[in-house]
Design a protein around this motif. Sequence first.
Motif: not given
Length: 271
Positions: A121-126, A232-251
């Motif tokens: 999960v991340f914040k898109p640069p644009h 604007q850029t095709s790449f995701l800077p490290d500083e925009l990362l929020r974390g790693k998705a690891f499990i589904i707990w509900l749908n």
Amino acid sequence: MQLFKFFEIALVVLTLGSGLVLLFDRLYWRKRRLARAGLLDDGSEPVLVDWSRSFFPVLAVVLVVRSFVAEPYRIPSSSMMPNLLIGDFILVNKFSYGLRLPISNAKIIPTWEPERGDVVVFKPPHDPDQNWIKRIIGLPGDRVGFRGNTLYLNGEPVTYQLKGNYIGQGPGADMTGKSLLVENLPGREHTVLEDLRFVHPFGQGDWVVPEGQYFVMGDNRDHSEDSRFWTQTSFLPDELLRGKAFIIWLNCQDWFCKGSFDASRIGTRIQ
């Protein structure tokens, strides 16, 4: 995901506010109340102090857990099908890529580096007010290519195995008939959806991933706005990362589970 941004700001403000009220009460206000007790004041706590004493511990625990341990998100689109469905509620590990401050997302303590194949999960640069979810395809220094319907890494084509035609349900029913493939991404096999009869006219090219940035793609290759299409850029800077998705707990199809509910998704690990 604007709701999460509002909630994050409100949580920080309420936690700091209630904490300051308790601090001032301990340092100044309580002494004045005790000194005036029995005269014109019965010494009882003001409502604001009473509320702060009740809510501050709860707010502080929620803030710490949400900021540094795990944070919930809901999947609103089909860009990560077949692995993440519309309505999946997921948990994101907040310390996988370093402990970060709430709101600013500034990294204060480094931990581990992202790996190829991680779902992040991340914040898109644009559009940094949003939170998006994609899969890391290219690491710093990688040469990534996407031509036709084939992904290339460092000059080598990634191989695929056809598993058959995908059958979608609920909001994902319009993906029925897409080709379900196993993509042999180095270090992380996973499934993707593609229309093998259609080559997207855009999103074709070659990219070299800069240091400190990543190339991300959705698993639903024909229905994902990802690094292939960012202008604007095709790449995701490290500083925009929020974390790693690891499990589904509900749908659920909405936040209050008034629509359909899929119990089979509960506890599914995100590969």
